[in-house]
Motif scaffolding. Sequence first.
Motif, mmCIF file in Angstrom:
data_model
loop_
_atom_site.group_PDB
_atom_site.id
_atom_site.type_symbol
_atom_site.label_atom_id
_atom_site.label_comp_id
_atom_site.label_asym_id
_atom_site.label_seq_id
_atom_site.Cartn_x
_atom_site.Cartn_y
_atom_site.Cartn_z
ATOM 1 N N LEU A 148 -6.695 -2.644 -3.662
ATOM 2 C CA LEU A 148 -5.492 -2.266 -3.445
ATOM 3 C C LEU A 148 -4.438 -3.184 -4.226
ATOM 4 O O LEU A 148 -3.680 -2.569 -4.922
ATOM 5 C CB LEU A 148 -5.066 -1.995 -1.919
ATOM 6 C CG LEU A 148 -5.750 -0.993 -1.071
ATOM 7 C CD1 LEU A 148 -5.582 -0.996 0.491
ATOM 8 C CD2 LEU A 148 -5.687 0.451 -1.634
ATOM 9 N N THR A 156 0.653 -1.373 0.001
ATOM 10 C CA THR A 156 -0.046 -0.002 0.167
ATOM 11 C C THR A 156 0.661 1.260 -0.089
ATOM 12 O O THR A 156 0.380 2.123 -0.772
ATOM 13 C CB THR A 156 -0.909 0.023 1.492
ATOM 14 O OG1 THR A 156 -1.471 -1.325 1.370
ATOM 15 C CG2 THR A 156 -2.008 1.015 0.972
ATOM 16 N N LEU A 192 -5.686 5.249 1.848
ATOM 17 C CA LEU A 192 -5.891 4.281 0.844
ATOM 18 C C LEU A 192 -6.660 3.096 1.554
ATOM 19 O O LEU A 192 -7.462 2.534 0.983
ATOM 20 C CB LEU A 192 -4.708 3.835 0.066
ATOM 21 C CG LEU A 192 -4.333 5.021 -0.766
ATOM 22 C CD1 LEU A 192 -2.867 4.480 -1.497
ATOM 23 C CD2 LEU A 192 -5.193 5.329 -2.076
ATOM 24 N N GLU A 193 -6.117 2.521 2.738
ATOM 25 C CA GLU A 193 -6.694 1.368 3.271
ATOM 26 C C GLU A 193 -7.811 1.706 3.665
ATOM 27 O O GLU A 193 -8.917 0.795 4.052
ATOM 28 C CB GLU A 193 -5.667 1.043 4.412
ATOM 29 C CG GLU A 193 -4.428 0.408 3.986
ATOM 30 C CD GLU A 193 -4.386 -0.969 3.794
ATOM 31 O OE1 GLU A 193 -5.402 -1.987 4.051
ATOM 32 O OE2 GLU A 193 -3.444 -1.590 3.337
ATOM 33 N N GLN A 221 -4.874 -1.948 -7.901
ATOM 34 C CA GLN A 221 -4.670 -0.534 -7.979
ATOM 35 C C GLN A 221 -2.977 -0.804 -8.265
ATOM 36 O O GLN A 221 -2.197 -0.223 -9.125
ATOM 37 C CB GLN A 221 -4.788 0.162 -6.956
ATOM 38 C CG GLN A 221 -6.267 0.550 -7.183
ATOM 39 C CD GLN A 221 -6.635 1.718 -8.296
ATOM 40 O OE1 GLN A 221 -5.722 2.343 -8.810
ATOM 41 N NE2 GLN A 221 -7.809 2.028 -8.389
ATOM 42 N N TYR A 222 -2.242 -1.489 -7.454
ATOM 43 C CA TYR A 222 -0.886 -1.471 -7.296
ATOM 44 C C TYR A 222 -0.362 -2.192 -8.819
ATOM 45 O O TYR A 222 0.465 -1.607 -9.425
ATOM 46 C CB TYR A 222 -0.328 -2.343 -6.171
ATOM 47 C CG TYR A 222 1.116 -2.612 -6.254
ATOM 48 C CD1 TYR A 222 2.170 -1.680 -6.047
ATOM 49 C CD2 TYR A 222 1.590 -3.978 -6.699
ATOM 50 C CE1 TYR A 222 3.447 -2.096 -6.218
ATOM 51 C CE2 TYR A 222 2.676 -4.337 -6.955
ATOM 52 C CZ TYR A 222 4.001 -3.216 -6.735
ATOM 53 O OH TYR A 222 5.415 -3.598 -6.887
#
Length: 306
Positions: A151, A114, A142-143, A154-155
């Motif tokens: 997440l 993250t 974000l979390e 997204q990464y």
Amino acid sequence: MRFLRRVILTLLMIAVPILAALQFWPLPDRLTNTPYATLMLDRHDRLLGARIAADEQWRFVPVDTLPDKYRQALLSYEDKRFFAHPGVDPLAIARAAWLNARAGRVVSGGSTLTMQLARLLRDDPPRTLPEKAREALLALQLEWHFSKDDLLIQYASRAPFGGNIVGLRAAAWRYFGREPAALSWAEAALLAVLPNAPALIHPGRNRERLLTKRNTLLGDLHEKGELSATDLKLALLEPLPDAPRPLPGSADHLLTSLSSRSGQHLFHTTLDLSLIHISEPTRPRLMSYAVFCLKKKRGGGGGGGG
């Protein structure tokens, strides 16, 4: 009793501003304003054509779900406690501080996945302590807003894979010529380690280091029971890919027509790859047929994503 009330009030005075910041502080614009390349696939998920993004990056729309092989490889290599921490991992930070002190230089950053995503959303700023603190705060935010699975996607869709190749889907097509779901264990492991040192993929850039990283990860996955001894042996035999593969452009006329009719960046057509090898007089009819097929799929709820 009075002391307890004071403690509760103090905690509330601390917690309320923090929770308000997590909820209402603006998220990076890149989360909703990312330029994507356009991808067109045939009925068998073979590549018909592609067009680079407006910022000259090969960055395709994110996958809906991370393939299990890549997911397991990524978590094993980058963040084993991903599902246990809130975006910042105190154990990883403590371990990084100890390793850095012992080495006398920075050898580990202690970043979670993250936190790495936070850095990518901030144009990869200098790795100083103040920037690391901002990175950690954004990771917590974000979390707060996204699920763990979101997440990870997204990464994976923003990680660098060498040159102007960005994201898992683009890397799978440029290096292996297939969708991420079809990657082998060796290919998935390579793409899990590559963002850590994307320059190593290029010929003449000490690719043996990259091969060692991939093979070490494959060994770790075998130790965890993710792949059998036979699968490990076969995976270790797979060579690294050469230079990124060129993407076909012989159906560019068709891609232009489809793109002009919608704002999508991913087209699943009912065509077959062999149909792009046709004579010039036949192309207008193929274009019309492809548009008809796409409209029909979208009307039935099976249209292309993007």
